[in-house]
Motif scaffolding. Structure first.
Motif, mmCIF file in Angstrom:
data_model
loop_
_atom_site.group_PDB
_atom_site.id
_atom_site.type_symbol
_atom_site.label_atom_id
_atom_site.label_comp_id
_atom_site.label_asym_id
_atom_site.label_seq_id
_atom_site.Cartn_x
_atom_site.Cartn_y
_atom_site.Cartn_z
ATOM 1 N N GLU A 37 32.177 57.976 32.963
ATOM 2 C CA GLU A 37 33.334 57.919 33.851
ATOM 3 C C GLU A 37 33.377 56.553 34.493
ATOM 4 O O GLU A 37 32.363 56.075 35.015
ATOM 5 C CB GLU A 37 33.255 59.016 34.919
ATOM 6 C CG GLU A 37 33.524 60.400 34.369
ATOM 7 C CD GLU A 37 33.786 61.403 35.481
ATOM 8 O OE1 GLU A 37 34.382 61.017 36.496
ATOM 9 O OE2 GLU A 37 33.383 62.555 35.320
ATOM 10 N N LEU A 88 35.486 57.420 29.269
ATOM 11 C CA LEU A 88 36.443 58.486 29.025
ATOM 12 C C LEU A 88 37.864 57.938 29.070
ATOM 13 O O LEU A 88 38.166 57.046 29.865
ATOM 14 C CB LEU A 88 36.281 59.594 30.068
ATOM 15 C CG LEU A 88 35.012 60.441 29.946
ATOM 16 C CD1 LEU A 88 34.875 61.341 31.164
ATOM 17 C CD2 LEU A 88 35.046 61.269 28.665
ATOM 18 N N GLU A 138 42.099 58.940 27.143
ATOM 19 C CA GLU A 138 42.914 59.505 26.061
ATOM 20 C C GLU A 138 42.271 60.750 25.427
ATOM 21 O O GLU A 138 42.257 60.900 24.207
ATOM 22 C CB GLU A 138 43.181 58.446 24.975
ATOM 23 C CG GLU A 138 44.238 57.447 25.385
ATOM 24 C CD GLU A 138 44.849 56.709 24.187
ATOM 25 O OE1 GLU A 138 44.506 57.009 23.031
ATOM 26 O OE2 GLU A 138 45.689 55.832 24.432
ATOM 27 N N SER A 139 41.709 61.621 26.264
ATOM 28 C CA SER A 139 41.152 62.900 25.789
ATOM 29 C C SER A 139 40.130 62.739 24.669
ATOM 30 O O SER A 139 40.081 63.528 23.739
ATOM 31 C CB SER A 139 42.290 63.821 25.317
ATOM 32 O OG SER A 139 43.213 64.058 26.351
ATOM 33 N N ARG A 140 39.300 61.709 24.748
ATOM 34 C CA ARG A 140 38.321 61.493 23.676
ATOM 35 C C ARG A 140 36.921 61.971 24.060
ATOM 36 O O ARG A 140 35.937 61.566 23.458
ATOM 37 C CB ARG A 140 38.298 60.027 23.271
ATOM 38 C CG ARG A 140 37.942 59.048 24.374
ATOM 39 C CD ARG A 140 38.129 57.630 23.904
ATOM 40 N NE ARG A 140 37.494 56.656 24.785
ATOM 41 C CZ ARG A 140 37.315 55.381 24.470
ATOM 42 N NH1 ARG A 140 37.739 54.944 23.303
ATOM 43 N NH2 ARG A 140 36.726 54.559 25.297
ATOM 44 N N TYR A 141 36.816 62.815 25.074
ATOM 45 C CA TYR A 141 35.524 63.320 25.522
ATOM 46 C C TYR A 141 34.792 64.066 24.407
ATOM 47 O O TYR A 141 33.565 64.123 24.369
ATOM 48 C CB TYR A 141 35.689 64.230 26.739
ATOM 49 C CG TYR A 141 36.595 65.410 26.522
ATOM 50 C CD1 TYR A 141 36.102 66.613 26.031
ATOM 51 C CD2 TYR A 141 37.956 65.318 26.795
ATOM 52 C CE1 TYR A 141 36.938 67.689 25.807
ATOM 53 C CE2 TYR A 141 38.803 66.397 26.571
ATOM 54 C CZ TYR A 141 38.284 67.572 26.081
ATOM 55 O OH TYR A 141 39.121 68.640 25.845
ATOM 56 N N TRP A 142 35.549 64.627 23.453
ATOM 57 C CA TRP A 142 34.931 65.391 22.370
ATOM 58 C C TRP A 142 34.459 64.493 21.230
ATOM 59 O O TRP A 142 33.729 64.941 20.341
ATOM 60 C CB TRP A 142 35.918 66.430 21.819
ATOM 61 C CG TRP A 142 37.192 65.823 21.289
ATOM 62 C CD1 TRP A 142 38.282 65.457 22.019
ATOM 63 C CD2 TRP A 142 37.492 65.500 19.930
ATOM 64 N NE1 TRP A 142 39.255 64.916 21.202
ATOM 65 C CE2 TRP A 142 38.801 64.940 19.912
ATOM 66 C CE3 TRP A 142 36.797 65.635 18.731
ATOM 67 C CZ2 TRP A 142 39.410 64.512 18.744
ATOM 68 C CZ3 TRP A 142 37.413 65.207 17.558
ATOM 69 C CH2 TRP A 142 38.713 64.659 17.575
ATOM 70 N N SER A 144 41.202 53.609 23.780
ATOM 71 C CA SER A 144 42.104 54.484 23.035
ATOM 72 C C SER A 144 41.344 55.542 22.241
ATOM 73 O O SER A 144 40.160 55.378 21.920
ATOM 74 C CB SER A 144 42.963 53.658 22.069
ATOM 75 O OG SER A 144 42.144 53.091 21.061
ATOM 76 N N LEU A 145 42.036 56.614 21.918
ATOM 77 C CA LEU A 145 41.482 57.663 21.067
ATOM 78 C C LEU A 145 41.198 57.120 19.673
ATOM 79 O O LEU A 145 40.142 57.392 19.072
ATOM 80 C CB LEU A 145 42.468 58.835 20.999
ATOM 81 C CG LEU A 145 42.117 59.978 20.046
ATOM 82 C CD1 LEU A 145 40.870 60.697 20.517
ATOM 83 C CD2 LEU A 145 43.285 60.958 19.933
#
Length: 345
Positions: A124, A111, A113-117, A92-93
């Motif tokens: 992956e 990777l 929930e868009s937490r790459y940043w 989860s983020l």
């Protein structure tokens, strides 16, 4: 050189057990490692029995609770520990925010929930290469792109005779008769729970073979435990809800064999190196098998399973209803002492 790592631990008991091979691998890679785990309250008794974990930190945030301000405060307290790396096991983020807010320089995880940043060591997930959850956890101990060393170690929870005796005394259990553990619950949902009448019939088999039957589970399992005890004519002792996880661990450690649904306590029994019969209905042993060399898996492998649903989409739960007690008894027999096998012939 000393290394200090914080693992953001899983929320489920079974997943928490399956994370221990990761902790073991981290110690192999970093001989002077100081390992901390950030985890919810109900998993802390497990961490207390894992010698790899130097310190556990309470994760006070439940499912779905973002509470950014509180996360920031908790993270800043963790920042004082000066961790070199964080490994984030949940996808989860929210789970990745604590290491970010704690200014941990290396933040590792898959990777999602868009937490790459947030993760600066993001991986992956190749589900084909890593089909089992324990493999996915352990892969995060390796450098990015490095192969996963196999075979993986198995979880092993530590016990003490004093704590086991204290649990026996508290619950007034008679340890003079060998006992088997039944774990009839499954937090995920009813599609993972073998019927009470089947557990009751199996209890009668074990009683006739000279074994006491102890039922383990949370307070949510007390009702099904009562049903099993009643249907077995009182032969099964219902401890569901009467023990905390720490006492359940100690008492399962005293039993000769465990019969479990696919549940957190199944993984606990495996980590205690108990001979184990694992019952699979809607779930699959391909993803979360008991990590043990002494486990027999019983599954009917119907066309409709595994469906991974909490409740049966067809309303019949045939994958468990049609799993007859004799099938489970026959799976258990080879795991019991020879004298028991001779007695039942």
């Amino acid at each position: 050189m000393k290394k200090k790592i914080l693992v953001i631990g899983p929320s489920w008991v079974g997943d928490s057990v399956m994370a221990q091979p990761l902790y073991q691998r981290l110690h192999q890679r970093h001989p002077n490692l100081e390992l901390h785990v950030f985890a919810p309250a109900w998993t802390l008794p497990l961490l207390a029995r894992m010698p790899e974990v130097a310190k556990a930190h309470l994760n006070p945030f439940g499912h779905g609770a973002l509470r950014l301000g509180e996360r920031w405060k908790v993270a800043r307290q963790l920042a004082a520990e000066r961790f070199d790396q964080a490994i984030v096991l949940p996808n989860s983020l929210k789970s990745a925010l604590i290491p970010l807010f704690a200014s941990i320089p290396l933040r590792t995880g898959f990777l999602g929930e868009s937490r790459y940043w947030i993760l600066n060591d993001a991986r992956e997930l190749d589900e084909q290469a890593l089909p089992m959850m324990v493999e996915r956890f352990c892969a995060l101990a390796e450098d990015k792109g490095a192969p996963l060393p196999r075979p993986l170690s198995h979880p092993r929870l530590a016990l003490t005779n004093a704590s086991q005796q204290a649990a026996l005394d508290k619950l007034k259990l008679d340890a003079s008769r060998p006992a088997v553990a039944f774990c009839p619950g499954a937090e995920y949902g009813p599609a993972k729970r073998w019927p009470a009448r089947h557990f009751a019939e199996l209890a009668r088999r074990f009683d006739a073979a000279g074994y006491a039957v102890w039922l383990f589970g949370s307070g949510k399992d007390r009702e099904v435990g009562d049903d099993i005890s009643r249907l077995s004519g009182g032969l099964a002792v219902n401890l569901c809800g009467a023990t905390g996880l720490e006492e359940a661990i100690d008492l399962i450690g005293l039993t000769r064999l465990a019969v479990c649904n696919d549940s957190g306590l199944m993984h606990v029994a495996a980590a205690l190196d108990k001979p184990l019969v694992a019952l699979y209905g809607s779930s699959s042993p391909d993803f979360t098998p008991p990590l043990s060399t002494r486990a027999a898996i019983v599954s009917l492998n119907l066309d409709c399973s595994p469906c991974f649903e909490r409740t049966c989409p067809y309303g019949h739960t045939d994958c468990l209803e049609k799993m007859e007690p004799d099938r489970v008894w026959q799976a258990a027999l080879p795991l019991l002492p020879v004298h028991t096998q001779e007695k039942t012939q």
